[in-house]
Design a protein around this motif. Structure first.
Motif, PDB file in Angstrom:
ATOM      1  N   ASP A  41    -112.781  79.359 106.031  1.00  0.00           N
ATOM      2  CA  ASP A  41    -113.597  78.368 105.580  1.00  0.00           C
ATOM      3  C   ASP A  41    -114.676  78.884 104.836  1.00  0.00           C
ATOM      4  O   ASP A  41    -115.401  77.867 104.229  1.00  0.00           O
ATOM      5  N   ASP A  47    -115.119  72.649 100.355  1.00  0.00           N
ATOM      6  CA  ASP A  47    -114.956  72.212 101.833  1.00  0.00           C
ATOM      7  C   ASP A  47    -113.802  71.166 101.822  1.00  0.00           C
ATOM      8  O   ASP A  47    -113.327  70.666 100.827  1.00  0.00           O
ATOM      9  N   SER A  48    -113.609  70.323 102.876  1.00  0.00           N
ATOM     10  CA  SER A  48    -112.502  69.379 102.789  1.00  0.00           C
ATOM     11  C   SER A  48    -112.827  68.137 102.097  1.00  0.00           C
ATOM     12  O   SER A  48    -112.148  67.521 101.213  1.00  0.00           O
ATOM     13  N   ASP A  62    -101.908  66.564  98.362  1.00  0.00           N
ATOM     14  CA  ASP A  62    -102.470  68.031  99.147  1.00  0.00           C
ATOM     15  C   ASP A  62    -102.352  69.179  98.475  1.00  0.00           C
ATOM     16  O   ASP A  62    -101.621  69.055  97.222  1.00  0.00           O
ATOM     17  N   ARG A 805    -104.010  79.177 101.558  1.00  0.00           N
ATOM     18  CA  ARG A 805    -104.907  78.180 100.906  1.00  0.00           C
ATOM     19  C   ARG A 805    -105.792  78.727  99.964  1.00  0.00           C
ATOM     20  O   ARG A 805    -106.234  77.990  99.002  1.00  0.00           O
TER      21      ARG A 805
END
Length: 985
Positions: A41, A47-48, A62, A805
């Motif tokens: 992170d 960020d999200s 996604d 990711r």
């Protein structure tokens, strides 16, 4: 006063965009929460909330949906990577501490090209540990790289002065590589037509090994001879002498060099910069080339690297000098300015006609070495060298007095003691006292003194020989100087080597230089193909720990038990990530990884009796190093065309590929293909390509330059590759350091594993050269080992999910930029689904044709906006290749896109006639602070020049020089520090 261009975004102070930009300096809150225990992170920029906005712009639900849309199903891996669960930052550091605890700190008096050194704290803290220096990119945009260019010019000046040569380059990968490059330089320039190169038997064994590796594919015969007895009979084109020799001997080579010149051969001298403060310079005894390592100028041992090698030459061969060369030119305002001179990246221009495949240097380490010279100056260096030599002569005198035979009368820092049948016992006794010596057979021991050597350590060495008891007092009296060729000429006379002796002055000098540069610690560096991602502080921490930094590469392996365990783990993880069977970490640059992989292919074919397989297919869009490496590996390059139009535009022309395979099937050795392609596309024909090449008996080399778009999604070792090199300084977070350090490991399938790089001083489990193996590719067995903890920590903290990711976020960010900018600068290539991979190419050619505004103008104008330019005109002339990486958050991505859109609005004003083609903010960029103080007669305002849309005055970066005249610099090659008068107005 003219108005700022409209970009469709409100840039008034206090606007939403302005506040978002300010948030990176003064966080306002409101961001999605981050789990502080999850390193991924922190590493991944969006960020999200930001990622959701990016994905929404792409029309994908996604990251998984993005993978389905962008990455061909034929290459995607199933399941997750088999890696340990992600560690926290604290947990990873604890594991690294455990590795460090398994290493055994020793006093290193082995020598053999590597020496203990005392790193000045001001240099360690403010260069090696300073992101302003280690996150910088190669200075291809010189206007925003003046600080590191000045530091490199200092390095070149120091090397040229100490070696007595006319010109030195900006560093080489290591001493052995420099010696091998000297051999090929001499071959190109010597009058002799012989194929034989003679090497002094008193040369470091790792240097001899790398020379042999590089010579064999080129048809060069290497003869190792005892040159203390004179030149060998027969013809030879060149000669390598060692001064001092590997045994420590200092011989007067002047007559030998003159004899070689009489026989139309040229001479390279491998030497030691610290020794040259006391020894007569190689240039003064007639050498044509001088090579060596600057490691003992304040760079830690680090188990073998990274260290900055050097090469210096006479002016008659300066245009043949490999690697990078910093030159002095002037900017648009007439001020002196630094730039990389003409031979830089010559392999990208000349491709298969290139004379070297090296496109990097060891910039960060060269900067450290140059600052060591600046900090100590000629008097300080001479004092250090004198103390080292006096201690060596003291030791020799004590041993002689104790009845030990000392082999050489003339030496600098290394004493060679003859102890028939006792060598092992002496070395063991010294180890018991915490000191490593060098054992050469049963009868000889070498002791090398460094600036870190103490009197107590000398006494312990004497005790190991049985000469005195260290607890019974000290030996009295120094031996007299034993140097046969004392120096009597000055060096480092330039004021820069006399002006920064106090720590305060040095601190401020380093700060001033770093302030002139634009590195990753200031802003995004959106370079396509170069992957300028975050180099996290936690990843960097272990590099300077003494348990890693103090390891000698030729010490007994039990001393490095923790380091070797870390290396074994990292190799296993890279095997898992790539899908190959084995990895060698020895290559210390991507170019050397390329060469290693091609040599493995060549050796494999030869082992099967197919020596005739020498044709290497290379796509027209490939990195220039690919073609240069193939030629160095003894292969013939055949270019495969690029599809010109239609849905496959920019991809490998499969019809041309089939035709070339059919034409060369009997002699096909390999194809080198970058994946995703150099055009930033996941080509869906990669598995078909591999099948075609394999069916013809060839091997598939997948260049790992773009691996950042594959990790966790696809593995080259399972979708068709036989061998790949990886760039740990791209995908796996080793910082670029201004153009080096780098690590370019080579990964292979099982059938190529026996042909990975070997080493004469370490058993690496590969085939020996005499049995058809490749041999050494770098000076140290594990290459630039001290920076491997960086990549280990990155993988350990990311884990399988974090790596995947990161890859998909990089792909998402590249596509986001492509979507935002496409209407302003058409994106040149996309995959079948309309997506790019991790980078995109913006086509400026229509703009240039319509307005005269060039890709250079846009690149330089970006500096006024506070950005490093994307990659210019590669792989397509007149374009910009953009790679955002996964580390940049949405605010930074938008800030870059806003800048590019604002620049397009400026271009539109040129097109509309608001600004003349030869007098507008783009043509005159970059703008310095100094130009604001003078007369202003431009049709645009000062504010438009330096505070364009989106630039906050309080955080403005001012380039220190205006646009540099490259052509002038090439015509007037000045590659050492100019006199202070050159800076007068």
């Amino acid at each position: 006063m003219s108005q700022q261009p409209s970009t469709g975004t409100d840039h008034l102070p206090g606007s939403e965009t302005e506040l978002a930009a300010e948030a990176r300096h003064f966080p306002l809150g409101g961001a999605a929460p981050i789990d502080p225990t999850v390193f991924a992170d922190r590493h991944i920029g969006p960020d999200s909330t930001g990622l959701a906005a990016i994905l929404d712009a792409l029309g994908t639900a996604d990251l998984g949906a993005l993978a389905d849309a962008a990455v061909p199903a034929t290459i995607r891996m199933t399941g997750e990577l088999d890696l340990p669960p992600a560690a926290t930052e604290a947990g990873a550091l604890a594991e690294l501490r455990a590795f460090a605890a398994k290493n055994t700190p020793m006093v290193q008096m082995i020598g053999m090209g590597y020496h203990d050194t005392l790193v000045p704290g001001v240099i360690q803290r403010n260069v090696l540990e300073n992101p302003a220096w280690y996150t910088a990119y190669t200075p291809y945009q010189p206007e925003i790289s003046q600080g590191r260019l000045e530091a490199l010019l200092n390095f070149q000046t120091a090397v040229a002065d100490l070696t007595g040569m006319d010109i030195a380059n900006a560093s080489m990968l290591d001493e052995a590589t420099a010696a091998a490059e000297a051999m090929t330089l001499i071959k190109r320039t010597a009058r002799s037509k012989s194929q034989r190169f003679v090497v002094d038997a008193d040369t470091l064994p790792q240097t001899v090994a790398v020379i042999r590796t590089r010579a064999e594919p080129l048809g060069i015969e290497v003869l190792v001879a005892d040159l203390s007895q004179g030149l060998p009979v027969g013809d030879f084109f060149g000669l390598l002498l060692s001064y001092p020799g590997a045994s420590g001997a200092v011989r007067d080579h002047q007559e030998l060099i003159a004899d070689a010149h009489q026989r139309e051969a040229k001479v390279a001298v491998a030497t030691d910069l610290l020794a040259l403060t006391l020894l007569r310079a190689p240039g003064e005894i007639g050498a044509d080339v001088a090579v060596g390592s600057s490691q003992r100028f304040g760079v830690p041992l680090g188990f073998g690297g990274p260290h900055a090698g050097f090469m210096a030459v006479r002016s008659d061969v300066q245009r043949q000098l490999p690697g990078r060369l910093v030159g002095v030119s002037h900017d648009a305002n007439g001020n002196p300015a630094y730039r990389l001179a003409l031979q830089t990246r010559e392999q990208h221009i000349r491709r298969e006609k290139a004379t070297s495949n090296i496109c990097t240097a060891q910039v960060l380490l060269a900067v450290m070495a140059s600052m060591y010279a600046v900090y100590h100056g000629p008097e300080g260096l001479t004092s250090i060298a004198t103390r080292v030599h006096e201690q060596a002569t003291l030791l020799a005198a004590a041993l002689r007095q104790g009845g030990v035979t000392i082999e050489h009368e003339s030496f600098f820092d290394t004493v060679r003691a003859v102890v028939p049948g006792r060598a092992a016992a002496v070395v063991a006794a010294a180890r018991a006292g915490g000191i490593n010596l060098w054992q050469d057979g049963d009868d000889a021991v070498q002791i090398s003194v460094s600036e870190a050597t103490t009197g107590d350590q000398l006494a312990a060495v004497m005790t190991a020989f049985g000469v005195i008891d260290a607890g019974q007092g000290t030996f009295v009296g120094y031996g007299s100087s034993s140097i046969a060729t004392p120096r009597d000429t000055p060096f480092l006379t330039h004021p820069v080597f006399h002006a920064h002796r106090s720590e305060t002055a040095m601190l401020r000098y380093l700060r001033r230089l770093s302030d002139m540069d634009l590195a990753l610690d200031r802003s995004m560096i959106p370079l396509g193909s170069c992957t300028m991602k975050l180099n996290a502080t936690t990843e960097m921490q272990a590099v300077t720990w003494p348990e890693f930094a103090g390891l000698h590469p030729f010490a007994p392996l039990e001393d490095a038990a923790g380091m070797l365990e870390l290396i074994e783990q990292l190799e296993a993880w890279l095997v898992e990530i790539t899908g190959y069977a084995r990895v060698s970490l020895q290559p210390n640059a991507g170019s050397q990884g390329e060469l290693s992989g091609l040599l493995a292919i060549r050796a494999y074919h030869r082992s099967r009796g197919e020596e005739h397989r020498t044709v290497c297919l290379i796509p027209a869009s490939a990195h220039g190093t690919n073609a240069a490496s193939a030629v160095m590996a003894g292969m013939k390059v055949v270019v495969v065309g690029t599809a010109a139009d239609g849905a496959d535009a920019g991809n490998i022309d499969m019809a041309d590929l089939r035709a070339k395979i059919d034409l060369h099937a009997d002699n096909l050795a390999a194809i080198m293909v970058t994946y995703p392609s150099t055009h930033g596309v996941y080509e869906d024909t990669i598995t078909e390509l591999a099948d075609l090449v394999h069916a013809a008996g060839g091997q598939v080399y997948v260049d790992g330059a773009n691996l950042n778009a594959l990790v966790g999604l696809a593995r080259p070792g399972t979708f068709g590759g036989d061998v790949s090199h990886l760039n740990l300084h791209k995908t796996f977070c080793i910082p670029h350091g201004g153009g080096g350090p780098g690590v370019g490991p080579v990964a292979v399938r099982e059938h190529l594993a026996p042909f990975l790089p070997g080493h004469p001083l370490a058993d690496l489990g590969v085939t020996a050269p005499e049995d058809g193996g490749v041999g050494a590719i770098s000076a140290a067995p594990w290459g630039s080992a001290s920076i491997l903890p960086i990549s280990w920590a990155y993988i350990r903290m990311m884990g399988a999910d974090g790596l995947r990711r990161a890859t998909l976020t990089a792909v998402a960010s590249a596509n986001y930029i492509a979507r935002r900018l496409d209407e302003h600068y058409p994106v040149l290539y996309t995959g079948a689904s309309g997506f790019v991979a991790h980078e995109c190419i913006l086509d400026l050619r229509p703009i240039t044709a319509a307005t005269g505004v060039t890709v250079d103008d846009v690149a330089k104008r970006l500096a006024d906006y506070g950005f490093h330019a994307p990659t210019m005109s590669f792989p397509v002339a007149g374009t910009l290749m953009v790679e955002p990486t996964e580390s940049e958050d949405l605010v930074e991505l938008d800030r870059f896109c806003d800048a590019m859109i604002a620049i397009k609005a400026e271009i539109d004003r040129v097109a509309a006639g608001d600004w003349p083609a030869q007098d507008n903010p783009l043509h005159n960029s970059p703008h310095t602070a100094a130009v604001l103080a003078g007369e202003w007669e431009h049709p645009y305002s000062r504010a438009e020049a330096v505070f364009p849309a989106g630039v906050t005055p309080a955080h403005k970066y001012f380039p220190p020089v205006g646009r540099i005249d490259g052509a002038y610099g090439d015509r007037n090659l000045i590659c050492s520090c100019p006199a202070p008068e050159a800076y007068e107005d």
